[in-house]
Enzyme design. Structure first.
Site, short mmCIF file in Angstrom:
data_model
loop_
_atom_site.label_atom_id
_atom_site.label_comp_id
_atom_site.label_asym_id
_atom_site.label_seq_id
_atom_site.Cartn_x
_atom_site.Cartn_y
_atom_site.Cartn_z
N GLY A 115 -7.52 1.43 7.88
CA GLY A 115 -6.27 1.60 8.62
C GLY A 115 -5.10 1.64 7.66
O GLY A 115 -5.24 1.29 6.49
N ASP A 277 -11.99 8.34 4.04
CA ASP A 277 -10.65 8.08 4.60
C ASP A 277 -9.59 8.92 3.90
O ASP A 277 -8.45 8.97 4.36
CB ASP A 277 -10.30 6.59 4.50
CG ASP A 277 -10.51 6.03 3.10
OD1 ASP A 277 -11.64 6.12 2.60
OD2 ASP A 277 -9.55 5.52 2.51
P1 AMP Z 1 -5.73 4.35 -0.73
O1 AMP Z 1 -6.34 3.95 -2.01
O2 AMP Z 1 -4.24 4.56 -0.81
O3 AMP Z 1 -6.43 5.51 -0.08
O4 AMP Z 1 -5.90 3.09 0.24
C1 AMP Z 1 -7.13 2.62 0.70
C2 AMP Z 1 -6.88 1.55 1.73
O5 AMP Z 1 -6.26 0.41 1.17
C3 AMP Z 1 -5.99 2.00 2.89
O6 AMP Z 1 -6.43 1.38 4.06
C4 AMP Z 1 -4.64 1.46 2.46
O7 AMP Z 1 -3.77 1.30 3.56
C5 AMP Z 1 -5.02 0.14 1.82
N1 AMP Z 1 -4.02 -0.29 0.83
C6 AMP Z 1 -3.80 0.23 -0.39
N2 AMP Z 1 -2.81 -0.42 -1.02
C7 AMP Z 1 -2.36 -1.38 -0.18
C8 AMP Z 1 -1.34 -2.38 -0.24
N3 AMP Z 1 -0.56 -2.53 -1.32
N4 AMP Z 1 -1.18 -3.18 0.82
C9 AMP Z 1 -1.95 -3.05 1.92
N5 AMP Z 1 -2.93 -2.14 2.04
C10 AMP Z 1 -3.14 -1.29 1.01
MG MG Z 2 -6.17 6.58 1.51
#
Ligand code: AMP
Ligand code: MG
Length: 512
Positions: A115, A277
């Protein structure tokens, strides 16, 4: 029949009547927002209502006026303070309805419920021509999906997404775009303290393969049906009347992804985190993390510091896309056919078309890169021979193709060596066998072999100037050069130079 009847019922309850109706009460605002938030009409388990968490001292450092104009938005009417308030989420426009989207995903092969943990969908904006775009904040604070994360983002990775996504767009590769970056006036705690920032991202949608994985687990077959109907309505409305619309949806996503991944490889792009995702149903490149463009040609190239096994290395991207599409297919099985074995056969057939679709997209792109208008069976060998020579000699991927497109070949020793000369003779003979003129071939090549890509060392240089010294001039200049990557602009020749060994970037980081 059974499937289609039920789905139409849900479609009517969830979606406005087709074609999507504009918001009946357009927002009265100077920027020109026209929000119509169809995602919030999905069952409530698909999202959480969540306002951006205000930040202390926002300051807009990047505003993409060209993109804004193409969306029917006018950011020039905003004062600095208003732009900062808008793109930090400190003020939420009327008719926007911020939500955090729920999704799941296979991350490096392992399933997890995810999410938007640090992103929020501000709303869906309708352009004057009726196109619908997600306006999303990244780094806007905690949501119910944040798990242990702070919901925030550091400045450099947000600027990185801005640069690479805009470069991808200029390279004609389907991608989300970047509308704005604001600094928050707050620090984020990573390995060190870093300046915080929020990126505003524009996307055809944020429906991911992982959204389907979530839907089936949270809402069962009905959940997937609702989501699939929504995705069809939003991205592929021509499939609405098709006999097996869910199988058609799968096929369409497979086609789009095959075309997309072919374009990545043709451009030398490595996404870095192709988790389910991070794969969009619309076929756009989404979620720029530790992505990078390759300098010297090496199919094993992997930049991401978290990709220890090289799962998402350059040459493995088609295979990983197909793996992800198999996960999508699994979620659609009960919709494809009520008899499971039937459904599995049909879905497998669909997923197995990926390699061929990918290959034909890739080879047709390669033909353009080599100035070929016609197709001959031996073209595959001609291309393979060139790539193998490039690999052996570690020549620069982008510059080699651009050199082939120019009048004179480089004087470097490798281009004078017998192996290359033999290949060149073959290629010239091949060019002569087609009816098109030399000039046309050259034009074709120049339109498909960029002179300028966002080379890692130049990206890093621009990011550290901005993030560490508040100097945005290198970033602005890099963006100007990347805006027209096929042009021959002497002022920008410098951006073509590959990194020296000491400038070479070996690893990129998510920065999350
Ligand atoms: P991503 O690597 O940007 O594709 O993120 C993978 C998952 O980790 C997603 O669900 C993001 O919303 C969550 N996520 C990444 N960085 C953060 C953060 N600093 N705080 C909360 N959730 C995060
Ligand atoms: Mg992502």
């Amino acid at each position: 029949m059974y499937i289609i009847d039920i789905s139409l019922k849900y479609l009517a309850s969830v979606m406005p009547h087709e074609p999507m109706k504009l918001n009946a009460h357009p927002t009265n605002n100077t920027v020109g927002w026209r929000f119509d938030n169809s995602y919030t009409r999905l069952p409530d388990y698909f999202y959480a209502l969540q306002n951006p968490v205000p930040v202390r001292a926002p300051h807009a450092v990047m505003l993409n006026h060209a993109l804004a104009e193409s969306l029917g938005l006018d950011l020039r009417t905003l004062s600095d303070a208003e732009a900062a308030a808008l793109f930090s989420g400190n003020t939420v426009p009327e008719a926007a309805q911020p939500i955090a989207q729920a999704y799941a995903g296979h991350q490096f092969g392992h399933f997890t419920m995810l999410g938007d943990g640090r992103a929020m969908l501000l709303g869906e904006h309708l352009t004057p021509s009726g196109e619908r775009f997600d306006i999303q904040f990244k780094g806007s604070g905690q949501t119910p999906f944040s798990r242990r994360g702070d919901g925030r983002a550091a400045l450099a990775p947000m600027l990185r997404e801005y640069i690479i996504s805009e470069a991808m767009h200029a390279l004609h590769i389907p991608t989300t775009r970047s509308l704005a970056v604001v600094t928050t006036g707050e620090q984020v705690v990573r390995e060190t303290l870093l300046p915080g920032a929020i990126l505003t991202r524009v996307a055809a949608s944020h429906i991911r393969v992982g959204t389907f994985e979530y839907a089936v687990r949270q809402g069962g077959t009905e959940g997937v049906r609702i989501l699939a109907d929504y995705a069809i309505q939003r991205h592929y409305p021509d499939l609405i009347g098709s006999e097996n619309r869910y199988l058609s949806l799968l096929n369409r996503v497979i086609e789009r992804q095959a075309a997309l991944i072919a374009q990545w490889l043709l451009a030398g792009f490595i996404h870095g985190v192709m988790n389910t995702d991070n794969m969009s149903i619309s076929g756009e490149t989404i979620d720029y993390g530790p992505c990078a463009f390759m300098d010297a040609y090496d199919p094993h190239t992997v930049f991401s510091s978290i990709d220890q096994s090289g799962r998402y290395r350059y040459s493995n991207q088609p295979l990983m896309a197909q793996w992800n599409l198999a996960r999508l297919a699994e979620t659609l099985l009960p919709l494809i056919d009520p008899v499971q074995e039937e459904a599995v056969t049909l879905a497998e057939e669909a997923v197995h078309t990926f390699p061929q679709t990918y290959q034909s997209q890739w080879i047709s792109g390669m033909r353009k890169k080599l100035g070929l208008f016609t197709a001959e069976d031996e073209d595959a060998e001609l291309i393979a021979a060139l790539l193998s020579w490039m690999y052996k000699n570690q020549t620069d991927y982008t510059n080699t193709f651009r050199a082939l497109a120019s009048e004179n070949l480089p004087v470097d020793a490798v281009f004078q060596a017998p192996e290359f000369i033999a290949w060149h003779v073959q290629w010239q003979a091949r060019l002569i066998r087609q009816p098109e003129s030399r000039d046309s071939a050259q034009h074709l090549m120049q339109a498909h072999n960029p002179a300028i890509i966002p080379r890692n060392h130049r990206v890093e240089e621009a990011l550290s100037a901005a993030s560490e010294h508040g100097d945005y001039a290198p970033m602005q200049q890099l963006l100007a050069a990347l805006a027209d990557p096929y042009a021959d602009v002497p002022e920008y020749y410098d951006y073509r130079t590959p990194p020296t060994p000491s400038e070479r970037v070996y690893q990129t980081f998510c920065g999350t």
